[in-house]
Design an enzyme around this catalytic site. Structure first.
Site, PDB file in Angstrom:
ATOM      1  N   ALA A  14      57.740  45.412  53.423  1.00  0.00           N
ATOM      2  CA  ALA A  14      56.393  45.045  52.971  1.00  0.00           C
ATOM      3  C   ALA A  14      56.300  45.078  51.445  1.00  0.00           C
ATOM      4  O   ALA A  14      56.075  44.052  50.790  1.00  0.00           O
ATOM      5  CB  ALA A  14      55.361  45.986  53.594  1.00  0.00           C
ATOM      6  N   GLU A  36      68.456  44.995  51.142  1.00  0.00           N
ATOM      7  CA  GLU A  36      67.911  45.541  52.395  1.00  0.00           C
ATOM      8  C   GLU A  36      69.073  45.924  53.308  1.00  0.00           C
ATOM      9  O   GLU A  36      69.937  45.099  53.593  1.00  0.00           O
ATOM     10  CB  GLU A  36      66.992  44.507  53.062  1.00  0.00           C
ATOM     11  CG  GLU A  36      66.571  44.821  54.480  1.00  0.00           C
ATOM     12  CD  GLU A  36      65.905  46.181  54.656  1.00  0.00           C
ATOM     13  OE1 GLU A  36      64.940  46.479  53.937  1.00  0.00           O
ATOM     14  OE2 GLU A  36      66.380  46.962  55.514  1.00  0.00           O
ATOM     15  N   SER A  42      60.913  41.370  55.628  1.00  0.00           N
ATOM     16  CA  SER A  42      59.525  40.917  55.632  1.00  0.00           C
ATOM     17  C   SER A  42      58.969  40.715  57.041  1.00  0.00           C
ATOM     18  O   SER A  42      58.359  39.701  57.336  1.00  0.00           O
ATOM     19  CB  SER A  42      59.437  39.601  54.835  1.00  0.00           C
ATOM     20  OG  SER A  42      58.104  39.333  54.500  1.00  0.00           O
ATOM     21  N   CYS A  46      53.635  46.455  61.847  1.00  0.00           N
ATOM     22  CA  CYS A  46      52.396  46.878  62.516  1.00  0.00           C
ATOM     23  C   CYS A  46      52.198  46.127  63.830  1.00  0.00           C
ATOM     24  O   CYS A  46      51.400  46.540  64.670  1.00  0.00           O
ATOM     25  CB  CYS A  46      51.190  46.628  61.616  1.00  0.00           C
ATOM     26  SG  CYS A  46      51.411  47.247  59.958  1.00  0.00           S
ATOM     27  N   ASN A 318      51.318  46.805  50.752  1.00  0.00           N
ATOM     28  CA  ASN A 318      51.185  45.431  50.248  1.00  0.00           C
ATOM     29  C   ASN A 318      50.462  45.391  48.904  1.00  0.00           C
ATOM     30  O   ASN A 318      50.831  44.631  48.014  1.00  0.00           O
ATOM     31  CB  ASN A 318      50.471  44.563  51.285  1.00  0.00           C
ATOM     32  CG  ASN A 318      51.444  44.113  52.361  1.00  0.00           C
ATOM     33  OD1 ASN A 318      52.213  43.179  52.158  1.00  0.00           O
ATOM     34  ND2 ASN A 318      51.459  44.800  53.484  1.00  0.00           N
ATOM     35  N   TYR A 439      22.347  39.909  59.645  1.00  0.00           N
ATOM     36  CA  TYR A 439      21.869  40.167  61.006  1.00  0.00           C
ATOM     37  C   TYR A 439      21.510  38.884  61.739  1.00  0.00           C
ATOM     38  O   TYR A 439      20.785  38.032  61.225  1.00  0.00           O
ATOM     39  CB  TYR A 439      20.633  41.081  61.003  1.00  0.00           C
ATOM     40  CG  TYR A 439      19.938  41.058  62.349  1.00  0.00           C
ATOM     41  CD1 TYR A 439      20.580  41.569  63.480  1.00  0.00           C
ATOM     42  CD2 TYR A 439      18.689  40.473  62.513  1.00  0.00           C
ATOM     43  CE1 TYR A 439      19.987  41.506  64.734  1.00  0.00           C
ATOM     44  CE2 TYR A 439      18.084  40.407  63.766  1.00  0.00           C
ATOM     45  CZ  TYR A 439      18.741  40.925  64.871  1.00  0.00           C
ATOM     46  OH  TYR A 439      18.169  40.855  66.108  1.00  0.00           O
TER      47      TYR A 439
HETATM   48  C1  LIG Z   1      54.786  50.739  65.091  1.00  0.00           C
HETATM   49  C2  LIG Z   1      54.107  50.733  63.758  1.00  0.00           C
HETATM   50  C3  LIG Z   1      52.779  50.350  63.666  1.00  0.00           C
HETATM   51  C4  LIG Z   1      52.137  50.360  62.430  1.00  0.00           C
HETATM   52  N1  LIG Z   1      50.837  49.968  62.377  1.00  0.00           N
HETATM   53  C5  LIG Z   1      50.204  49.950  61.180  1.00  0.00           C
HETATM   54  C6  LIG Z   1      48.871  49.488  61.084  1.00  0.00           C
HETATM   55  O1  LIG Z   1      48.262  49.096  62.081  1.00  0.00           O
HETATM   56  N2  LIG Z   1      48.280  49.481  59.865  1.00  0.00           N
HETATM   57  C7  LIG Z   1      48.934  49.889  58.735  1.00  0.00           C
HETATM   58  O2  LIG Z   1      48.360  49.838  57.646  1.00  0.00           O
HETATM   59  N3  LIG Z   1      50.217  50.326  58.801  1.00  0.00           N
HETATM   60  C8  LIG Z   1      50.860  50.368  59.979  1.00  0.00           C
HETATM   61  N4  LIG Z   1      52.168  50.778  60.046  1.00  0.00           N
HETATM   62  C9  LIG Z   1      52.847  51.240  58.811  1.00  0.00           C
HETATM   63  C10 LIG Z   1      53.507  50.082  58.062  1.00  0.00           C
HETATM   64  O3  LIG Z   1      54.378  49.397  58.889  1.00  0.00           O
HETATM   65  C11 LIG Z   1      54.230  50.630  56.845  1.00  0.00           C
HETATM   66  O4  LIG Z   1      53.281  51.280  56.043  1.00  0.00           O
HETATM   67  C12 LIG Z   1      54.902  49.539  56.023  1.00  0.00           C
HETATM   68  O5  LIG Z   1      55.898  48.900  56.754  1.00  0.00           O
HETATM   69  C13 LIG Z   1      55.527  50.142  54.763  1.00  0.00           C
HETATM   70  O6  LIG Z   1      56.236  49.173  54.083  1.00  0.00           O
HETATM   71  P1  LIG Z   1      57.364  49.557  53.034  1.00  0.00           P
HETATM   72  O7  LIG Z   1      57.905  48.272  52.537  1.00  0.00           O
HETATM   73  O8  LIG Z   1      56.835  50.513  52.043  1.00  0.00           O
HETATM   74  O9  LIG Z   1      58.460  50.375  53.855  1.00  0.00           O
HETATM   75  P2  LIG Z   1      59.288  50.036  55.152  1.00  0.00           P
HETATM   76  O10 LIG Z   1      58.562  49.124  56.046  1.00  0.00           O
HETATM   77  O11 LIG Z   1      59.728  51.344  55.715  1.00  0.00           O
HETATM   78  O12 LIG Z   1      60.561  49.276  54.577  1.00  0.00           O
HETATM   79  C14 LIG Z   1      61.500  49.905  53.766  1.00  0.00           C
HETATM   80  C15 LIG Z   1      62.821  49.212  53.929  1.00  0.00           C
HETATM   81  O13 LIG Z   1      63.714  49.741  52.970  1.00  0.00           O
HETATM   82  C16 LIG Z   1      65.000  49.769  53.524  1.00  0.00           C
HETATM   83  N5  LIG Z   1      65.810  50.745  52.795  1.00  0.00           N
HETATM   84  C17 LIG Z   1      65.559  52.069  52.641  1.00  0.00           C
HETATM   85  N6  LIG Z   1      66.530  52.647  51.918  1.00  0.00           N
HETATM   86  C18 LIG Z   1      67.409  51.671  51.598  1.00  0.00           C
HETATM   87  C19 LIG Z   1      68.618  51.648  50.864  1.00  0.00           C
HETATM   88  N7  LIG Z   1      69.116  52.759  50.317  1.00  0.00           N
HETATM   89  N8  LIG Z   1      69.258  50.481  50.743  1.00  0.00           N
HETATM   90  C20 LIG Z   1      68.764  49.354  51.290  1.00  0.00           C
HETATM   91  N9  LIG Z   1      67.636  49.319  51.996  1.00  0.00           N
HETATM   92  C21 LIG Z   1      66.949  50.466  52.153  1.00  0.00           C
HETATM   93  C22 LIG Z   1      64.740  50.183  54.959  1.00  0.00           C
HETATM   94  O14 LIG Z   1      65.819  49.784  55.775  1.00  0.00           O
HETATM   95  C23 LIG Z   1      63.466  49.435  55.287  1.00  0.00           C
HETATM   96  O15 LIG Z   1      63.755  48.214  55.918  1.00  0.00           O
HETATM   97  C24 LIG Z   1      52.833  50.773  61.265  1.00  0.00           C
HETATM   98  C25 LIG Z   1      54.177  51.156  61.363  1.00  0.00           C
HETATM   99  C26 LIG Z   1      54.807  51.128  62.593  1.00  0.00           C
HETATM  100  C27 LIG Z   1      56.251  51.545  62.677  1.00  0.00           C
END
Ligand SMILES: Cc1cc2nc3c(=O)[nH]c(=O)nc-3n(C[C@H](O)[C@H](O)[C@H](O)COP(=O)(O)OP(=O)(O)OC[C@H]3O[C@@H](n4cnc5c(N)ncnc54)[C@H](O)[C@@H]3O)c2cc1C
Length: 567
Positions: A14, A36, A42, A46, A318, A439
């Site tokens: 994200a 990644e 991407s 959620c 985001n 409303y």
């Molecule tokens: C089932 C589920 C439902 C959710 N529902 C909601 C919702 O309804 N509303 C909401 O606001 N949020 C929700 N979330 C939370 C939301 O998905 C996360 O907040 C969001 O994905 C965070 O994005 P990010 O890019 O910060 O991290 P992540 O999505 O965790 O992505 C980080 C990426 O970095 C990669 N990475 C880490 N370390 C390394 C490295 N050393 N080298 C290369 N790559 C690496 C990982 O592999 C991962 O793919 C939900 C999450 C889940 C799992």
């Protein structure tokens, strides 16, 4: 920006792609690379619970744009001119020479990638508690990555799952439980804390949601710890031992929260914050100003408490990505903080919270006034109306809104967003009560439930009426207190549903003035009706007639919880 054109982003879900896309729009010449370690980028994490439930039939929908283009490495190169290296792990950061050591996971080949600016978007990973057998048996999953969802769905499709245990009654745990229960799987949710959604709802709201879940034949065990998992000769999980006995299970989903991925940052000597997540300033710079971080790997400032908190959400991730993109392009954009606004839909209930909860506000030293107000989401005569409940937490005295929680089948999240906006702009009960909201019968009631809740809290604050939470009413009944519960509903409503207890006196509101003599003056009187409105009017009538101790039950019977005294 001279000298800042080589931008390296670690993490491609994200925050990373959002930062890349924003930067590209602002810096057409920049060289942008996303690293990644997984195979997908991407994707809409959620949406995974909805893929699990079958509502989203095809996983590709979660990695596609709304125009149907799959967001893969080709897409990023073609559409965004961003290079994405999947299955590539960032192993370490050499801050002195501004380079990152990466390994291509399929080949094991190692190399250095230089950067002028680095972005850490490394996200979070699921917490797997130290429970005996948790890493040993098959069919025990977390739900974090699309691969997890695919495996769980395949297992369900194979018809091998009759009973499932979900460990953890947080946002993801409840979404998963709903997805499984909808596929005729017997589900038990086990939660170590004494309520469901412990980080989201106050206990009085959690009780209402729990009742809804249990009515759908899902077992909920709170204040219960899972102690061990056990399996069969084929290596599949079969039993879950808890402090309240054993549960049979063909599938276990561990939903015990997430922890920030900070190892790279930590090894590079970057500062971590109080919560253990990466420290960033308001420009989302880490303790090294050429390294930015955002999303699930960083902590945020709570806009009401001003405390640093860890609350990983896609909505925040985001926004972080965009702010980082702005700053990479030299625009000096600030990210203010969060209200912790979060929402979920499970068991036909739309649930959400923003700002501080009542217990949290009290812990922080606020003197609060609260209101729990049930209503319909649109005119009660409009065919598609549904119920919902709004809880407001405001600062006593100033009336400043500190937090809100919503719950119900109706359009609860619209109210949540109005209230989150109000908190952001310093809204008070007074301003919320007078908000000029849209409303028409299909959309709202003439005075919307958000304003209605604000009025209830204002009445309480002004001393016009005292409310009493349903939990306290239960306590009084269970403790044998000599109170009178004055039910002011119509006889047919009482027949339908009510509190069955000898201390309940039934006088419909329209007859109260004539039959006031039947109400004892020397006892505590608690008035109640379905939604609380008539109960409040009864308080005004009795107080006006000199009754010394009259209160109304907060939220009315709509908020009443199942206790030995309830029907
Ligand atoms: C089932 C589920 C439902 C959710 N529902 C909601 C919702 O309804 N509303 C909401 O606001 N949020 C929700 N979330 C939370 C939301 O998905 C996360 O907040 C969001 O994905 C965070 O994005 P990010 O890019 O910060 O991290 P992540 O999505 O965790 O992505 C980080 C990426 O970095 C990669 N990475 C880490 N370390 C390394 C490295 N050393 N080298 C290369 N790559 C690496 C990982 O592999 C991962 O793919 C939900 C999450 C889940 C799992």
């Amino acid at each position: 920006m001279k000298g800042s054109h080589k931008i390296l982003i670690i993490g491609g879900v994200a925050t990373g792609p959002k930062a890349a896309a924003r930067t590209r729009r602002l810096l057409p010449e920049a060289e942008i690379t996303i690293i990644e370690r997984g195979g997908l980028v991407s994707y809409g994490g959620c949406g995974l619970p909805f893929y699990l439930s079958g509502l989203v039939p095809d996983l590709r929908q979660l990695v596609s744009t709304n125009a149907g283009l799959v967001r893969d490495t080709d897409f990023f190169l073609r559409e965004k001119n961003v290079r994405v290296l999947t299955r590539t792990l960032a192993e370490s950061i050499d801050r002195e020479n501004r380079r990152v050591a990466v390994v291509d996971l399929p080949t094991g080949e190692r190399r250095w990638l230089d950067y002028d600016r680095l972005v850490l978007a490394t996200g979070a990973e699921p917490v797997v508690p130290a429970i005996e057998g948790i890493n040993h048996w098959r069919n025990v999953f977390t739900l974090h990555h699309p691969d997890d969802a695919v495996r769980i769905r395949e297992l369900i499709k194979s018809k091998q799952v009759r009973q499932a245990v979900v460990i953890g009654a947080g946002l993801i745990g409840l979404e998963v439980a709903d997805a499984l229960a909808g596929q005729r799987i017997k589900v038990t949710v086990v939660e170590i804390k004494d309520q469901i959604l412990p980080n989201m709802l106050d206990d009085d709201m959690a009780v209402i949601l729990r009742r809804e879940i249990e009515q759908r034949k899902v077992e909920v065990l709170t204040a219960t710890r899972v102690t061990a998992l056990d399996g069969d000769a084929e290596g599949k999980v079969r039993r879950v031992s808890t402090t309240r006995g054993e549960l049979e299970a063909d599938l276990v989903v561990v939903a015990c929260g997430v922890k920030p991925n900070v190892s790279l940052a930590q090894a590079a000597g970057l500062a971590l914050g109080r919560t253990g997540a990466i420290y960033v300033n308001e420009y989302l710079q880490t303790s090294d100003p050429v390294i930015y971080a955002g999303g699930d790997c960083v902590e945020n400032m709570h806009l009401v408490s001003r405390e640093m908190i860890y609350l990983p959400l896609a909505s925040t991730a985001n926004k972080h990505g965009r702010v980082i993109g702005d700053n990479l392009a030299g625009r000096r954009e600030r990210f203010g903080g969060v209200l912790g606004t979060s929402a979920l839909q499970a068991f036909d209930q739309n649930t959400g919270r923003t700002g501080l909860g009542e217990q949290e506000a009290c812990r922080l030293g606020y003197r609060v006034v609260t209101a729990v107000t049930p209503s319909t989401d649109c005119a009660h005569y409009y065919p598609m109306h549904s119920g919902l409940m709004v809880k407001l937490v405001a600062e006593a005295g100033s009336g400043r809104l500190l937090g809100a929680q919503v719950l119900g089948e109706g359009e609860a999240i619209k109210r949540l967003d109005v209230l989150a906006t109000a908190i952001t702009f310093g809204g008070t009960l007074d301003t919320i009560a007078k908000l000029d909201l849209g409303y028409a019968p299909p959309f709202a009631t003439a005075i919307d439930v958000a304003a209605h809740a604000a009025n209830t809290a204002r009445n309480k604050a002004a001393g016009l009426a005292e409310g009493i939470p349903v939990a306290k009413v239960s306590e009084r009944l269970a403790g044998g207190k000599d109170v009178v519960l004055l039910d002011v509903r119509q006889p047919e409503e009482v027949e339908d549903r009510g509190i069955r207890d000898g201390r309940v006196l039934h006088i419909p509101l329209g007859e109260l003035r004539q039959r006031m003599r039947e109400v004892p003056r020397d006892k505590e009187i608690i008035t109640l009706c379905e939604l609380g409105v008539r109960g409040y009017e009864a308080v005004r009538i009795l107080s006006g007639a000199g009754f010394p101790d009259v209160k109304f039950m907060d939220g009315g019977l709509a908020a009443w919880q199942d206790t030995p005294n309830s029907p």
